[in-house]
Write a protein that holds these residues in place. Structure first.
Motif, PDB file in Angstrom:
ATOM      1  N   GLU A  68      -7.436  12.689  -4.000  1.00 31.90           N
ATOM      2  CA  GLU A  68      -7.176  12.071  -2.697  1.00 31.90           C
ATOM      3  C   GLU A  68      -8.141  10.920  -2.436  1.00 31.90           C
ATOM      4  O   GLU A  68      -9.347  11.011  -2.692  1.00 31.90           O
ATOM      5  CB  GLU A  68      -7.323  13.119  -1.603  1.00 31.90           C
ATOM      6  CG  GLU A  68      -6.894  12.637  -0.223  1.00 31.90           C
ATOM      7  CD  GLU A  68      -6.879  13.791   0.771  1.00 31.90           C
ATOM      8  OE1 GLU A  68      -5.800  14.323   1.039  1.00 31.90           O
ATOM      9  OE2 GLU A  68      -7.978  14.174   1.240  1.00 31.90           O
ATOM     10  N   ARG A  69      -7.574   9.827  -1.917  1.00 28.73           N
ATOM     11  CA  ARG A  69      -8.380   8.690  -1.476  1.00 28.73           C
ATOM     12  C   ARG A  69      -9.041   9.057  -0.152  1.00 28.73           C
ATOM     13  O   ARG A  69      -8.367   9.463   0.794  1.00 28.73           O
ATOM     14  CB  ARG A  69      -7.423   7.536  -1.276  1.00 28.73           C
ATOM     15  CG  ARG A  69      -7.869   6.129  -1.364  1.00 28.73           C
ATOM     16  CD  ARG A  69      -8.631   5.679  -2.534  1.00 28.73           C
ATOM     17  NE  ARG A  69      -9.321   4.476  -2.095  1.00 28.73           N
ATOM     18  CZ  ARG A  69     -10.563   4.449  -1.685  1.00 28.73           C
ATOM     19  NH1 ARG A  69     -11.308   5.532  -1.661  1.00 28.73           N
ATOM     20  NH2 ARG A  69     -11.096   3.331  -1.294  1.00 28.73           N
ATOM     21  N   LEU A 105      -6.028   1.665  -8.267  1.00 30.85           N
ATOM     22  CA  LEU A 105      -5.525   2.755  -7.428  1.00 30.85           C
ATOM     23  C   LEU A 105      -6.282   2.819  -6.112  1.00 30.85           C
ATOM     24  O   LEU A 105      -5.694   3.066  -5.052  1.00 30.85           O
ATOM     25  CB  LEU A 105      -5.641   4.079  -8.172  1.00 30.85           C
ATOM     26  CG  LEU A 105      -4.739   4.239  -9.395  1.00 30.85           C
ATOM     27  CD1 LEU A 105      -5.125   5.489 -10.172  1.00 30.85           C
ATOM     28  CD2 LEU A 105      -3.273   4.314  -8.976  1.00 30.85           C
ATOM     29  N   TYR A 148      -3.202  10.734  -5.513  1.00 37.75           N
ATOM     30  CA  TYR A 148      -2.876  10.340  -6.881  1.00 37.75           C
ATOM     31  C   TYR A 148      -2.556  11.609  -7.666  1.00 37.75           C
ATOM     32  O   TYR A 148      -3.388  12.506  -7.789  1.00 37.75           O
ATOM     33  CB  TYR A 148      -4.074   9.613  -7.475  1.00 37.75           C
ATOM     34  CG  TYR A 148      -3.970   9.209  -8.926  1.00 37.75           C
ATOM     35  CD1 TYR A 148      -2.835   8.592  -9.438  1.00 37.75           C
ATOM     36  CD2 TYR A 148      -5.051   9.404  -9.792  1.00 37.75           C
ATOM     37  CE1 TYR A 148      -2.763   8.201 -10.768  1.00 37.75           C
ATOM     38  CE2 TYR A 148      -4.994   9.018 -11.118  1.00 37.75           C
ATOM     39  CZ  TYR A 148      -3.858   8.423 -11.607  1.00 37.75           C
ATOM     40  OH  TYR A 148      -3.793   8.039 -12.920  1.00 37.75           O
ATOM     41  N   ARG A 164       0.853  -1.185   0.000  1.00 39.84           N
ATOM     42  CA  ARG A 164       0.000   0.000   0.000  1.00 39.84           C
ATOM     43  C   ARG A 164       0.891   1.237   0.000  1.00 39.84           C
ATOM     44  O   ARG A 164       2.002   1.229   0.546  1.00 39.84           O
ATOM     45  CB  ARG A 164      -0.910   0.022   1.236  1.00 39.84           C
ATOM     46  CG  ARG A 164      -1.808  -1.209   1.392  1.00 39.84           C
ATOM     47  CD  ARG A 164      -2.936  -1.264   0.389  1.00 39.84           C
ATOM     48  NE  ARG A 164      -3.879  -0.168   0.486  1.00 39.84           N
ATOM     49  CZ  ARG A 164      -4.859  -0.071   1.391  1.00 39.84           C
ATOM     50  NH1 ARG A 164      -4.998  -1.020   2.319  1.00 39.84           N
ATOM     51  NH2 ARG A 164      -5.690   0.954   1.388  1.00 39.84           N
ATOM     52  N   GLY A 169      -4.329   8.845   0.938  1.00 40.88           N
ATOM     53  CA  GLY A 169      -3.272   8.867  -0.055  1.00 40.88           C
ATOM     54  C   GLY A 169      -3.676   9.682  -1.269  1.00 40.88           C
ATOM     55  O   GLY A 169      -4.869   9.887  -1.549  1.00 40.88           O
ATOM     56  N   LEU A 171      -3.877   2.700  -2.827  1.00 45.71           N
ATOM     57  CA  LEU A 171      -3.608   3.876  -1.995  1.00 45.71           C
ATOM     58  C   LEU A 171      -4.133   3.686  -0.581  1.00 45.71           C
ATOM     59  O   LEU A 171      -5.245   3.185  -0.373  1.00 45.71           O
ATOM     60  CB  LEU A 171      -4.260   5.119  -2.610  1.00 45.71           C
ATOM     61  CG  LEU A 171      -3.480   5.817  -3.715  1.00 45.71           C
ATOM     62  CD1 LEU A 171      -4.378   6.822  -4.433  1.00 45.71           C
ATOM     63  CD2 LEU A 171      -2.250   6.531  -3.151  1.00 45.71           C
ATOM     64  N   VAL A 202       0.656   8.004  -5.320  1.00 44.39           N
ATOM     65  CA  VAL A 202       0.928   7.408  -6.630  1.00 44.39           C
ATOM     66  C   VAL A 202       1.129   8.544  -7.614  1.00 44.39           C
ATOM     67  O   VAL A 202       0.282   9.435  -7.726  1.00 44.39           O
ATOM     68  CB  VAL A 202      -0.215   6.496  -7.110  1.00 44.39           C
ATOM     69  CG1 VAL A 202       0.039   6.047  -8.555  1.00 44.39           C
ATOM     70  CG2 VAL A 202      -0.374   5.288  -6.199  1.00 44.39           C
TER      71      VAL A 202
END
Length: 203
Positions: free
Chosen positions: A199-200, A131, A141, A106, A139, A135, A110
């Protein structure tokens, strides 16, 4: 599907690819400045390593993955010239960047500079799902992709702001922090692009 074959990329890396400008893309660096990443980071389709080196230079532990063995060989050779304090933060791996869950790791960030735009819609859907699973909550991207399409083979496919907003929604577990027009620098000429930081959502 992608309009590119592995053989195409193998042939391109026998010389210098047009997208390899010898440094990280300024649009990606701007996103990293505005929305600092949390490690560990993953660079999908890392090529010869420019964004991996940029992240490690910022003190972020980072893995670069690319299916093209020649690109990874170049990246590893370049890493040998780095100061040990930076080199110890980075790693390169030959592998399928379209399926980062195969890494069974994890990540807090990314980076995707010129990877997402290689694929048709079905594979973009798959990459978004990958993704989401890769993530960590919170997290980020970081994306840079062509915003235009060229009527010729072996060129990227257009990515639009509307597409990104439709694909990376709150209902699917995402929050768009930034999406804006940008430039994708190349050794030929700059290309109109879209840059985004997504953003996750935390569980």
């Amino acid at each position: 599907m992608s309009r590119f074959s592995p053989e195409f990329f193998d042939s391109v890396y026998r010389e210098t690819p047009p997208w390899d400008i010898g440094a990280a893309q300024p649009a990606i660096l701007a996103l990293l400045d505005e929305y600092p990443p949390e490690g560990p980071a993953l660079d999908v389709g890392c090529g010869s390593g420019d964004h991996v080196f940029a992240l490690a230079g910022r003190g972020v532990q980072v893995l670069g993955i690319d299916v093209v063995e020649a690109a990874i060989a170049q990246a590893r050779a370049r890493a040998e010239a780095l100061p040990p304090a930076v080199a110890r933060l980075l790693e390169f791996k030959v592998g399928d960047a379209l399926h980062p869950t195969l890494l069974q790791r994890r990540f807090g960030a990314v980076v995707d500079s010129g990877f997402f735009h290689l694929f048709e819609q079905d594979q973009r859907d798959r990459l978004a799902d990958e993704l989401e699973a890769t993530l960590l909550p919170g997290g980020r991207y970081y994306l840079l992709a062509f915003a235009v399409e060229f009527p010729m083979p072996n060129t990227p496919l257009k990515v639009t702001e509307d597409e990104l907003r439709a694909r990376f929604t709150a209902e699917r577990g995402w929050r768009i922090l930034e999406v804006r027009p940008a430039q994708f620098e190349s050794r030929i000429a700059p290309v109109p692009a879209v840059a985004a930081c997504i953003e996750r959502l935390r569980g």
